[in-house]
Design an enzyme around this catalytic site. Structure first.
Site, mmCIF file in Angstrom:
data_model
loop_
_atom_site.group_PDB
_atom_site.id
_atom_site.type_symbol
_atom_site.label_atom_id
_atom_site.label_comp_id
_atom_site.label_asym_id
_atom_site.label_seq_id
_atom_site.Cartn_x
_atom_site.Cartn_y
_atom_site.Cartn_z
ATOM 1 N N LYS A 1 38.140 -79.255 -39.526
ATOM 2 C CA LYS A 1 38.279 -80.396 -38.622
ATOM 3 C C LYS A 1 39.568 -81.161 -38.898
ATOM 4 O O LYS A 1 40.014 -81.244 -40.047
ATOM 5 C CB LYS A 1 37.113 -81.370 -38.793
ATOM 6 N N HIS B 1 27.561 -83.638 -42.099
ATOM 7 C CA HIS B 1 27.404 -82.455 -41.267
ATOM 8 C C HIS B 1 28.376 -81.347 -41.659
ATOM 9 O O HIS B 1 29.458 -81.599 -42.183
ATOM 10 C CB HIS B 1 27.673 -82.798 -39.798
ATOM 11 N N TYR C 1 38.151 -85.688 -32.896
ATOM 12 C CA TYR C 1 38.374 -84.640 -33.887
ATOM 13 C C TYR C 1 38.453 -83.270 -33.243
ATOM 14 O O TYR C 1 37.720 -82.937 -32.326
ATOM 15 C CB TYR C 1 37.360 -84.681 -35.030
#
Length: 198
Positions: free
Chosen positions: A83, A73, A143
């Site tokens: 992230k 993704h 995350y």
């Protein structure tokens, strides 16, 4: 408040053959009760990488079964995400794929084992596909991201695309996938909006 240059027990950092991602290891304090660590500390992050991300959202992912695969993704601009990925419970194999135009490692990936007891987090900048597979049941992943979720900017690329040649180590059974990931784009059809900063 401690300045970034005066912190004790600084984070350990590990870089890869691909420029951008960084593995950060925090100090884990253990005693007979269990363990304690700082899952995120802005000053320590700044000391380790030289900047402080503007995180706007924390996500928690719970996977009940071993072999659950989520990915690959990313989000495109204007909602591109960097992230900071950590495993709270269990263990995962975490993957980041370089999709920045002009990068000498375009299409290559890194793989990192993260577990709930190692104090490690993986920093993944914008311009990388991300995914993971669980190695244990009841795995929990946390995350932090630098942009809110946007359905219009959400992209899914095939986890097992032969052009990427990722070894997910799924074992003898097929991984557990969402419908979205099972019907993701081929890497060859993905038009990346990201480029290496000049």
């Amino acid at each position: 408040i401690s300045s970034p240059t005066s912190l004790r027990n600084p984070m350990k950092t590990e870089i890869f053959h691909i420029d951008g991602p960084v593995l950060l290891t925090a100090t884990v304090h253990r005693d007979r009760r269990g363990a304690f660590s700082e899952s995120y500390n802005a000053a320590r992050f700044h000391e380790a990488l030289g900047f402080t991300p503007d995180f706007v959202q924390d996500n928690l992912s719970v996977s009940e079964d071993t072999g659950t695969l989520r990915g690959l993704h990313l989000q495109t601009p204007p909602a591109a995400q960097a992230k900071l990925v950590s495993c709270v419970k269990g263990e995962i194999l975490d993957i980041a794929v370089d999709v920045r135009k002009g990068s000498s490692t375009y299409g290559e990936h890194i793989s990192v084992s993260l577990s709930g007891h190692d104090g490690q987090s993986l920093w993944i900048p914008e311009g990388f596909l991300h995914g993971f597979i669980t190695r244990t049941p009841a795995t929990i992943i946390s995350y932090k991201v630098t942009a809110h979720y946007s359905r219009d900017c959400d992209v899914s690329v095939m986890w097992n695309d032969p052009d990427l040649a990722i070894d997910w180590e799924p074992g003898k059974t097929a991984p557990i996938l969402s419908n979205k990931d099972a019907n993701a784009l081929k890497f060859s059809t993905f038009e990346t909006p990201f480029a290496v900063a000049s």
